[in-house]
Design a protein around this motif. Structure first.
Motif, PDB file in Angstrom:
ATOM      1  N   ASP A 246       0.817  -1.199  -0.092  1.00 21.66           N
ATOM      2  CA  ASP A 246       0.229  -0.067   0.041  1.00 21.66           C
ATOM      3  C   ASP A 246       0.811   1.190  -0.065  1.00 21.66           C
ATOM      4  O   ASP A 246       1.673   1.309   0.962  1.00 21.66           O
ATOM      5  CB  ASP A 246      -0.938   0.010   1.134  1.00 21.66           C
ATOM      6  CG  ASP A 246      -2.072   0.947   1.208  1.00 21.66           C
ATOM      7  OD1 ASP A 246      -2.091   1.754   0.480  1.00 21.66           O
ATOM      8  OD2 ASP A 246      -2.463   1.133   2.350  1.00 21.66           O
ATOM      9  N   HIS A 310      -2.915   3.032   9.278  1.00 20.08           N
ATOM     10  CA  HIS A 310      -3.710   2.106   9.703  1.00 20.08           C
ATOM     11  C   HIS A 310      -2.484   0.726   9.516  1.00 20.08           C
ATOM     12  O   HIS A 310      -1.557   0.850   8.610  1.00 20.08           O
ATOM     13  CB  HIS A 310      -4.609   1.370   8.751  1.00 20.08           C
ATOM     14  CG  HIS A 310      -4.196   1.480   7.042  1.00 20.08           C
ATOM     15  ND1 HIS A 310      -3.570   0.204   6.680  1.00 20.08           N
ATOM     16  CD2 HIS A 310      -4.193   2.370   6.303  1.00 20.08           C
ATOM     17  CE1 HIS A 310      -3.261   0.456   5.220  1.00 20.08           C
ATOM     18  NE2 HIS A 310      -3.539   1.840   5.240  1.00 20.08           N
ATOM     19  N   HIS A 317      -6.058  -3.269   5.651  1.00 15.24           N
ATOM     20  CA  HIS A 317      -6.242  -2.373   6.817  1.00 15.24           C
ATOM     21  C   HIS A 317      -6.384  -3.330   8.121  1.00 15.24           C
ATOM     22  O   HIS A 317      -7.469  -4.151   8.072  1.00 15.24           O
ATOM     23  CB  HIS A 317      -7.485  -1.593   6.750  1.00 15.24           C
ATOM     24  CG  HIS A 317      -7.499  -0.465   5.616  1.00 15.24           C
ATOM     25  ND1 HIS A 317      -8.419   0.618   5.576  1.00 15.24           N
ATOM     26  CD2 HIS A 317      -6.301  -0.072   4.967  1.00 15.24           C
ATOM     27  CE1 HIS A 317      -8.092   1.283   4.688  1.00 15.24           C
ATOM     28  NE2 HIS A 317      -6.823   0.997   4.212  1.00 15.24           N
ATOM     29  N   SER A 337       0.795   2.115   8.098  1.00 13.92           N
ATOM     30  CA  SER A 337       0.977   3.235   7.107  1.00 13.92           C
ATOM     31  C   SER A 337       1.235   4.450   7.700  1.00 13.92           C
ATOM     32  O   SER A 337       0.529   4.646   8.813  1.00 13.92           O
ATOM     33  CB  SER A 337      -0.112   3.242   6.112  1.00 13.92           C
ATOM     34  OG  SER A 337      -1.393   3.542   6.711  1.00 13.92           O
ATOM     35  N   GLU A 339       0.263   8.036   6.351  1.00 15.14           N
ATOM     36  CA  GLU A 339      -0.062   8.727   5.232  1.00 15.14           C
ATOM     37  C   GLU A 339      -1.075   9.944   5.320  1.00 15.14           C
ATOM     38  O   GLU A 339      -2.381   9.713   5.019  1.00 15.14           O
ATOM     39  CB  GLU A 339      -1.034   7.555   4.324  1.00 15.14           C
ATOM     40  CG  GLU A 339      -2.252   6.814   5.199  1.00 15.14           C
ATOM     41  CD  GLU A 339      -2.856   5.930   4.333  1.00 15.14           C
ATOM     42  OE1 GLU A 339      -3.414   6.102   3.479  1.00 15.14           O
ATOM     43  OE2 GLU A 339      -3.126   4.704   4.815  1.00 15.14           O
ATOM     44  N   GLU A 353       2.045   8.323   1.243  1.00 12.19           N
ATOM     45  CA  GLU A 353       2.058   7.056   2.006  1.00 12.19           C
ATOM     46  C   GLU A 353       3.373   6.150   2.135  1.00 12.19           C
ATOM     47  O   GLU A 353       3.620   5.806   0.936  1.00 12.19           O
ATOM     48  CB  GLU A 353       0.921   6.450   1.727  1.00 12.19           C
ATOM     49  CG  GLU A 353       0.357   5.212   2.670  1.00 12.19           C
ATOM     50  CD  GLU A 353      -0.877   4.323   2.167  1.00 12.19           C
ATOM     51  OE1 GLU A 353      -1.308   4.526   0.961  1.00 12.19           O
ATOM     52  OE2 GLU A 353      -1.496   3.665   3.060  1.00 12.19           O
TER      53      GLU A 353
HETATM   54 ZN    ZN Z   1      -3.153   3.232   3.432  1.00 16.72          ZN
END
Ligand code: ZN
Ligand code: ZN
Ligand code: ZN
Length: 376
Positions: A246, A310, A317, A337, A339, A353
């Motif tokens: 991510d 998260h 997540h 993360s 972000e 992020e």
């Molecule tokens: Zn994210």
């Protein structure tokens, strides 16, 4: 990477210990990240019940539809030395689980509370409520979160591998982006690149051009990207290991609009400040505050409309959430993360992020693409 490193056999005992410590009678884990975490088995989520029953005391067993038995036997779950209990089409698998758990609970057959996989389907949890009428139902996550949040060295390595894969995709994004293409066309190229970089699935592709960049979870539209527009690209997928990527970067097709560079610079400093704040013992909400303070001090506080991050692992997540009100202290192995974003409704937006792993020394980023605005 060997699955025995990533999904060690010892997890079953660790989960059982945590179940007993939480005062639950058993965990009931249907296909999804909780089952995969404990057993390594990536079972298909089907209406037919597959369920690991892990009593606080006694032997775990895996109830599995007979037609799924070969798949289960070829999965990492076969290393665990647990009994596989196949059921036939005319049998009631919920009754089978209940009878076996009741037997294990001894005279009276009361199981107490059971922890259901967080992502168990409602149709299954309600069937379990009928089959085990005396048992309170809680989320298995209340038991497993402590284990799942603290990534092992093998899990951290899997997250680094996922990070390198999504970085390789971001490196190609400037080649996909140009004025006159739609977000959807660019998104298709990105999705192909996500798979080509080694992911097994594409989880999401966000290409937010111009005003769409001000909607944090905007995905793809047929909007044509214009010259002079910033484009927020937030992408991720799941690797064959099970671990997820991510990462978000912002690109601009030509020179950015007036005012954009100013708040992008603020955002970059905020993201840096939050990453710098990461170390064991620091609370999740303190990391959120580190980003938020920089943005608020420059007058953009009302435009940062979501939490700072998260957790990430087998799910994109998961816990811990980097948000005000979460006093959970970070510990080595936590992965999440960072972000922050600034979103000007109707105009444009930006988010930066990276995924970080908390180490004894501080936060280790697994994403390494440049964080400056990329002009394409
Ligand atoms: Zn994210
Ligand atoms: Zn998001
Ligand atoms: Zn993202």
């Amino acid at each position: 990477m060997e699955s025995s490193d990533l999904y060690p056999v010892s997890r079953l005992a660790a989960a059982q210990e945590a179940t007993a410590a939480a005062g639950l009678g058993a965990l009931l884990l249907t296909p999804g990240p909780d089952l995969r975490y404990v057993t390594g088995y990536e079972a298909l989520p089907l209406e037919r019940l597959t369920c690991l029953a892990l009593p606080a005391e006694g032997e775990a067993f895996l109830v599995v539809p007979r037609l799924e038995l070969p798949a289960a036997e070829h999965s990492p779950a076969s290393r665990l030395g647990i009994e596989f209990v196949p059921w036939d089409e005319t049998e009631d698998p919920y009754a089978i689980v209940a009878a076996r758990l009741g037997g294990a609970a001894g005279a009276g057959g009361r199981v107490g509370a059971v922890g259901l996989a967080d992502r168990m389907w409602a149709m299954q949890s309600l069937r379990f409520r009928d089959a085990l009428p005396g048992a309170d139902q809680v989320l298995a996550g209340t038991v497993l979160r402590g284990l799942r949040m603290r990534k092992s060295p093998a899990e951290a390595a899997a997250l680094r591998e996922a990070g390198a894969a999504i970085d390789a995709v971001h490196a190609q994004v400037p080649g996909f982006l140009r004025a006159g293409r739609t977000e959807r066309e660019v998104g298709r190229d990105i999705a192909e690149a996500i798979i080509a970089a080694g992911h097994s699935t594409v989880d999401f592709v966000i290409v937010g051009s111009g005003p769409n960049g001000a909607s944090p979870h905007h995905e793809l539209s047929d909007r044509v990207i214009q010259a002079g527009e910033p484009v927020v690209v937030d992408i991720g997928g799941q690797m064959p290991s099970g671990y997820c990527s991510d990462s978000t970067r912002v690109y601009c097709v030509g020179e950015p609009p007036a005012g954009f560079a100013k708040y992008y610079d603020v955002l970059q400093r905020a993201q840096e400040a939050a990453c710098e704040a990461v170390r064991p013992g620091v609370s999740c909400e303190a990391v959120d505050a580190a980003a938020r303070e920089v943005i608020a001090a420059e007058g953009y506080g009302e435009y940062f409309i979501h939490r700072t991050g998260h957790g990430i692992g087998l799910e994109t997540h998961e816990e811990p959430y980097i948000v005000a009100g979460n006093a959970e202290p970070l510990a080595p192995g936590f992965a999440f993360s960072v972000e922050p974003g600034i979103y000007l409704p109707g105009a444009h937006g930006a988010r930066i992020e990276d995924i970080l792993i908390c180490t004894e020394e501080g936060g280790e980023r697994v994403n390494h693409r440049p964080r400056e605005l990329v002009i394409v």
